[in-house]
Write a protein that holds these residues in place. Structure first.
Motif, PDB file in Angstrom:
ATOM      1  N   GLU A  84      20.335  42.651 -12.730  1.00 22.39           N
ATOM      2  CA  GLU A  84      19.096  42.035 -12.267  1.00 22.39           C
ATOM      3  C   GLU A  84      18.839  40.709 -12.992  1.00 22.39           C
ATOM      4  OE1 GLU A  84      17.355  43.491  -9.734  1.00 22.39           O
ATOM      5  OE2 GLU A  84      18.945  45.019  -9.748  1.00 22.39           O
ATOM      6  N   ASN A 137      21.218  38.046 -11.754  1.00 23.33           N
ATOM      7  CA  ASN A 137      20.808  37.550 -10.444  1.00 23.33           C
ATOM      8  C   ASN A 137      19.613  36.600 -10.531  1.00 23.33           C
ATOM      9  OD1 ASN A 137      22.853  39.063  -9.377  1.00 23.33           O
ATOM     10  ND2 ASN A 137      21.543  40.669  -8.512  1.00 23.33           N
ATOM     11  N   LYS A 138      18.695  36.885 -11.459  1.00 23.00           N
ATOM     12  CA  LYS A 138      17.541  35.991 -11.632  1.00 23.00           C
ATOM     13  C   LYS A 138      18.000  34.592 -12.054  1.00 23.00           C
ATOM     14  CE  LYS A 138      14.268  39.639 -12.890  1.00 23.00           C
ATOM     15  NZ  LYS A 138      13.501  40.238 -14.006  1.00 23.00           N
ATOM     16  N   PHE A 184      27.008  31.793 -10.974  1.00 19.82           N
ATOM     17  CA  PHE A 184      27.091  33.228 -11.285  1.00 19.82           C
ATOM     18  C   PHE A 184      27.917  33.495 -12.535  1.00 19.82           C
ATOM     19  CE2 PHE A 184      29.341  37.258 -11.166  1.00 19.82           C
ATOM     20  CZ  PHE A 184      28.293  38.150 -11.070  1.00 19.82           C
ATOM     21  N   TYR A 242      26.563  35.413 -15.766  1.00 18.70           N
ATOM     22  CA  TYR A 242      27.200  36.652 -16.223  1.00 18.70           C
ATOM     23  C   TYR A 242      27.532  36.549 -17.714  1.00 18.70           C
ATOM     24  CZ  TYR A 242      30.853  40.248 -16.673  1.00 18.70           C
ATOM     25  OH  TYR A 242      31.610  41.313 -17.086  1.00 18.70           O
ATOM     26  N   HIS A 302      14.718  44.869  -4.207  1.00 27.34           N
ATOM     27  CA  HIS A 302      15.886  44.966  -3.330  1.00 27.34           C
ATOM     28  C   HIS A 302      15.384  45.106  -1.894  1.00 27.34           C
ATOM     29  CE1 HIS A 302      18.752  46.615  -6.687  1.00 27.34           C
ATOM     30  NE2 HIS A 302      18.040  45.572  -7.079  1.00 27.34           N
TER      31      HIS A 302
END
Length: 443
Positions: free
Chosen positions: A368, A371-372, A380, A384, A404
């Protein structure tokens, strides 16, 4: 009494060994043997091998036998080889020579073939009904507990947040695919083998399309040799589809056993649905789920058990085919029992709330956080790496709020769509088609 016996009896040891459990297993087939005979004699009268008054008295007596079977007042007597012999014996005792005429144009080979197909057709409908009951419960529980989060695992390691809405809904949707395969088996079952006789047809001008219509089959097994070759193949196909349902129940049961474990503590059940220990007073054992798991694992082995009995047999009938009854018939009853017990347990389940508030689950939300960062514009792979480094250095902080929205996710379970798929799958069986035919046959 044996339909094949002429003037010499078999040695008793041979008789006992070859009959085996047929008397017991044939009780599953009893009413279907009568239905097959009702259709067969109607056809015999249509081609002039029975007179109309003979058809009338035979039909009346067969319907009386059928009623006794329905009431549980029918047995295969000691010394009677099988259900076919028992029915013919009773007809002959009551009606004399007329009773001996029902076997014209057929063999025990196609007689048992049609009995088994009628029986399997009936049992498939029973199983579909039990699966639908469990499905409805799973959908209901999915909606009820859609906001109750639990850990999701990959490699049995903490992975990402899941929910009981997802968990219940996953098994509901699994049952749809299980019924898709069962529908394929049903299409194989719902073909009429009657009239193939011993596997090579008959010189009588029998009307196989008439018996197909009378018994509510969708079509014929046309080739008489293939009709006989279907013995064993049909059972294996049905067993394979049943094993899919068993696989779903086994996995669900394994989850339930884990979630009930004190180290998880996600779910609980009333004491009357669990068992205790003879020396440990604190125990609440998930014996029901353990037995469902074990029984369903046995069911998953069933297709292989059947395949090993019939493998490498040439075309034509062979006596080991009778052993398939002992493998398949009780297994069907076990599966129905497992489906019912699953419903009992899951309708009484209690779900723990706020499971993911425990500190040990905080890393579930790492994706999460990645993704924010991506939404904020970070690539990405960089996001990560940043979150990974924060975890290693002890800087990781997470927000347990989830958003979601895509189809099938925590926030969008798509339960109406899943229910529509199940209803469409069940509608495809068209059970009423055969039930109306049987109703007419019994009038």
């Amino acid at each position: 009494m044996k339909l094949w016996q002429k003037d010499k009896a078999s040695l008793k040891e041979v008789e006992k060994f070859t009959v085996g459990k047929d008397q017991e297993m044939d009780l599953y087939l009893a009413r279907f043997d009568v239905l097959g005979s009702l259709a067969h004699i109607t056809m015999l009268e249509s081609i002039g091998l029975l007179k109309s008054d003979e058809l009338s008295v035979l039909s009346s007596e067969l319907k009386r036998i059928y009623k006794r079977i329905e009431e549980g007042n029918f047995i295969v007597e000691e010394g009677i080889e099988d259900i076919h012999s028992q029915v013919e014996l009773e007809l002959t005792k009551k009606l004399g020579d007329i009773g001996k005429k029902i076997h014209s144009g057929r063999s025990r080979n196609d007689q048992v073939l049609v009995d088994i197909k009628l029986y399997l057709r009936y049992e498939i409908e029973e199983i579909v009904a039990e699966v639908k009951n469990l499905f409805d419960l799973l959908v209901q529980q999915s909606e009820k507990y859609k906001d109750y989060l639990l850990p999701g695992y990959t490699h049995f390691q903490l992975a990402m947040p899941s929910s009981f809405g997802l968990w219940f809904g996953a098994y509901a949707e699994s049952l749809i695919d299980d019924l898709v395969t069962l529908h394929g088996a049903y299409q194989v079952v719902n073909k009429n083998p009657l009239g193939s006789a011993a596997g090579y047809g008959s010189s009588f001008p029998i009307n196989r399309k008439l018996t197909t219509e009378l018994l509510g089959f969708s079509t014929l097994n046309y080739n008489v040799v293939y009709a006989q070759m279907g013995r064993g193949k049909t059972e294996r196909i049905v067993a394979s589809s049943l094993s899919n349902i068993a696989g779903t129940l086994s996995k669900l049961s394994m989850d339930a056993c884990l979630f009930l474990n004190q180290n998880f503590g996600f779910i609980s059940f009333p004491e009357e649905l669990t068992t205790g220990s003879s020396i440990m007073p604190h125990k609440k054992n998930p014996d029901v789920f353990e037995l469902i798991r074990g029984r369903c694992n046995q069911l998953m082995a069933l297709p292989n058990d059947i395949a090993l009995v019939i493998s490498n047999l040439p075309s034509g009938y062979h006596r080991e085919m009778q052993l398939l009854k002992e493998l398949l018939f009780p297994a069907i009853q076990h599966l129905k029992h497992c489906l019912r017990m699953s419903q009992l347990m899951l309708s009484n389940i209690s779900i723990k709330d706020n499971i993911l508030h425990d500190e040990k689950y905080k890393f579930l939300f790492s994706v999460e956080e990645v993704n924010k960062l991506v939404v904020a514009g970070m690539p990405f792979r960089d996001a990560y790496k940043k979150v990974g480094m924060d975890i290693e250095r002890g800087f990781f902080k997470s927000d347990t709020h989830l958003n979601h929205t895509h189809q099938g996710s925590i926030g969008n379970l798509c339960l109406p769509e899943i229910s529509a798929l199940m209803n469409a799958t069940i509608d495809g069986f068209r059970f009423n088609d055969y039930k109306e035919a049987i109703k007419r046959l019994l009038v």
